[in-house]
Design a protein around this motif. Structure first.
Motif, mmCIF file in Angstrom:
data_model
loop_
_atom_site.group_PDB
_atom_site.id
_atom_site.type_symbol
_atom_site.label_atom_id
_atom_site.label_comp_id
_atom_site.label_asym_id
_atom_site.label_seq_id
_atom_site.Cartn_x
_atom_site.Cartn_y
_atom_site.Cartn_z
ATOM 1 N N PHE A 32 0.842 -1.193 0.000
ATOM 2 C CA PHE A 32 0.000 0.000 0.000
ATOM 3 C C PHE A 32 0.879 1.246 0.000
ATOM 4 C CE2 PHE A 32 -2.137 3.567 1.905
ATOM 5 C CZ PHE A 32 -3.420 3.522 1.381
ATOM 6 N N PHE A 33 1.877 1.253 0.872
ATOM 7 C CA PHE A 33 2.757 2.409 1.013
ATOM 8 C C PHE A 33 3.510 2.684 -0.284
ATOM 9 C CE2 PHE A 33 6.485 4.656 2.815
ATOM 10 C CZ PHE A 33 5.803 5.656 3.492
ATOM 11 N N VAL A 34 4.010 1.638 -0.929
ATOM 12 C CA VAL A 34 4.742 1.792 -2.194
ATOM 13 C C VAL A 34 3.804 2.300 -3.290
ATOM 14 C CG1 VAL A 34 5.973 0.545 -4.028
ATOM 15 C CG2 VAL A 34 6.534 0.123 -1.627
ATOM 16 N N GLY A 35 2.632 1.694 -3.412
ATOM 17 C CA GLY A 35 1.680 2.127 -4.433
ATOM 18 C C GLY A 35 1.244 3.567 -4.249
ATOM 19 N N ARG A 36 0.987 3.939 -3.014
ATOM 20 C CA ARG A 36 0.580 5.323 -2.724
ATOM 21 C C ARG A 36 1.694 6.285 -3.089
ATOM 22 N NH1 ARG A 36 1.211 8.946 1.377
ATOM 23 N NH2 ARG A 36 -0.483 10.423 1.679
ATOM 24 N N TYR A 37 2.922 5.967 -2.678
ATOM 25 C CA TYR A 37 4.060 6.836 -2.974
ATOM 26 C C TYR A 37 4.229 7.018 -4.488
ATOM 27 C CZ TYR A 37 8.780 8.552 -3.484
ATOM 28 O OH TYR A 37 9.863 9.302 -3.863
ATOM 29 N N LEU A 38 4.220 5.904 -5.216
ATOM 30 C CA LEU A 38 4.424 5.986 -6.669
ATOM 31 C C LEU A 38 3.309 6.783 -7.333
ATOM 32 C CD1 LEU A 38 5.732 2.380 -7.394
ATOM 33 C CD2 LEU A 38 7.076 4.506 -7.318
ATOM 34 N N SER A 39 2.075 6.617 -6.859
ATOM 35 C CA SER A 39 0.974 7.393 -7.447
ATOM 36 C C SER A 39 1.139 8.880 -7.150
ATOM 37 C CB SER A 39 -0.382 6.882 -6.963
ATOM 38 O OG SER A 39 -0.580 7.155 -5.598
ATOM 39 N N LEU A 40 1.650 9.223 -5.976
ATOM 40 C CA LEU A 40 1.899 10.634 -5.645
ATOM 41 C C LEU A 40 3.047 11.217 -6.465
ATOM 42 C CD1 LEU A 40 1.464 10.519 -1.762
ATOM 43 C CD2 LEU A 40 -0.084 11.564 -3.442
ATOM 44 N N CYS A 129 12.965 -2.539 -4.606
ATOM 45 C CA CYS A 129 11.720 -1.788 -4.473
ATOM 46 C C CYS A 129 11.793 -0.522 -5.320
ATOM 47 C CB CYS A 129 11.487 -1.424 -3.012
ATOM 48 S SG CYS A 129 10.021 -0.395 -2.782
ATOM 49 N N PRO A 130 10.829 -0.292 -6.218
ATOM 50 C CA PRO A 130 10.890 0.916 -7.041
ATOM 51 C C PRO A 130 10.783 2.199 -6.220
ATOM 52 C CG PRO A 130 8.816 -0.227 -7.392
ATOM 53 C CD PRO A 130 9.672 -1.125 -6.546
ATOM 54 N N LYS A 131 10.080 2.151 -5.096
ATOM 55 C CA LYS A 131 9.978 3.344 -4.247
ATOM 56 C C LYS A 131 11.343 3.702 -3.677
ATOM 57 C CE LYS A 131 8.223 4.873 0.218
ATOM 58 N NZ LYS A 131 9.567 5.114 0.750
ATOM 59 N N ILE A 132 12.028 2.726 -3.135
ATOM 60 C CA ILE A 132 13.351 2.969 -2.553
ATOM 61 C C ILE A 132 14.328 3.440 -3.632
ATOM 62 C CG2 ILE A 132 15.357 1.859 -1.479
ATOM 63 C CD1 ILE A 132 13.310 0.056 0.022
ATOM 64 N N GLU A 133 14.297 2.767 -4.777
ATOM 65 C CA GLU A 133 15.211 3.146 -5.860
ATOM 66 C C GLU A 133 14.889 4.537 -6.391
ATOM 67 O OE1 GLU A 133 17.904 1.553 -6.366
ATOM 68 O OE2 GLU A 133 17.327 -0.118 -5.110
ATOM 69 N N TYR A 134 13.607 4.866 -6.500
ATOM 70 C CA TYR A 134 13.221 6.209 -6.952
ATOM 71 C C TYR A 134 13.740 7.263 -5.980
ATOM 72 C CZ TYR A 134 10.462 10.026 -8.831
ATOM 73 O OH TYR A 134 10.082 11.225 -9.386
ATOM 74 N N GLN A 135 13.508 7.029 -4.704
ATOM 75 C CA GLN A 135 13.959 7.999 -3.700
ATOM 76 C C GLN A 135 15.480 8.149 -3.737
ATOM 77 O OE1 GLN A 135 11.943 6.154 -0.289
ATOM 78 N NE2 GLN A 135 10.975 8.145 0.032
ATOM 79 N N ARG A 136 16.177 7.052 -3.868
ATOM 80 C CA ARG A 136 17.643 7.090 -3.882
ATOM 81 C C ARG A 136 18.166 7.777 -5.137
ATOM 82 N NH1 ARG A 136 21.752 4.082 -5.864
ATOM 83 N NH2 ARG A 136 20.383 2.578 -6.889
ATOM 84 N N LEU A 137 17.651 7.403 -6.280
ATOM 85 C CA LEU A 137 18.172 7.900 -7.551
ATOM 86 C C LEU A 137 17.755 9.329 -7.861
ATOM 87 C CD1 LEU A 137 17.656 4.651 -9.607
ATOM 88 C CD2 LEU A 137 19.842 5.630 -8.875
ATOM 89 N N PHE A 138 16.632 9.770 -7.319
ATOM 90 C CA PHE A 138 16.160 11.126 -7.573
ATOM 91 C C PHE A 138 16.351 12.014 -6.345
ATOM 92 C CE2 PHE A 138 14.247 8.455 -10.751
ATOM 93 C CZ PHE A 138 14.463 9.182 -11.913
#
Length: 155
Positions: A32-40, A129-138
């Motif tokens: 849920f947390f990952v999906g919510r983050y990615l949608s935001l 995790c795409p959320k973790i990778e997104y946060q790290r890479l961006f």
């Protein structure tokens, strides 16, 4: 498995629509947390969970399976046990002609299914995790006090 930052960033930059298989309606669950983050962050997340089909989550209808998802999915993100991966990959390869990425969440790996997807031209990420990778890479993790290894004058 090691993936270069450039490879992960390429995938996350080109991805617009994600079918998230195994997403939970429970806000304390990681899916849920990952999906919510990615949608935001501007990704269109299509939730897939047969137990909640027809409900709404992240502004989208929860789908029962990949067969009931829209045609234009870029990435299938798998939040299921490793033994469920082959069936999901087979369904994804059959269903989506424009699919670019199969992403398996932290703790999810399946070498044979990954090889099959790669042979079909997919990029495959396992145990990430795409959320973790997104946060790290961006460069978003540094706001939480993490050393990302990126130096910037931005706050």
């Amino acid at each position: 498995m090691t993936y270069s930052d450039a490879y992960l960033k390429k995938i996350l930059t080109r991805t617009r629509k994600i079918a998230m298989v195994g997403v939970s309606m429970n806000p304390v669950r990681p899916s849920f947390f990952v999906g919510r983050y990615l949608s935001l962050k501007g990704f269109e997340v299509v939730p897939v969970n047969p137990g909640h089909a027809g409900k709404r989550l992240f502004g989208a209808e929860v789908r029962a399976d990949l067969a009931s998802c829209p045609d234009d999915i870029d990435m299938v993100d798998i939040f299921r046990r490793s033994e469920a991966v082959p069936t999901i990959v087979d369904e994804a390869l059959e269903r989506f002609k424009g699919l670019k990425t199969i992403w398996m969440q932290i703790g999810v790996e399946h070498a044979e299914a990954a090889a099959k997807a790669e042979a079909a031209g997919m990029d495959v990420i396992q145990n990430r995790c795409p959320k973790i990778e997104y946060q790290r890479l961006f460069h978003e993790l540094r706001m939480g006090g993490f050393n990302t290894g990126h130096v910037s004058s931005r706050l």
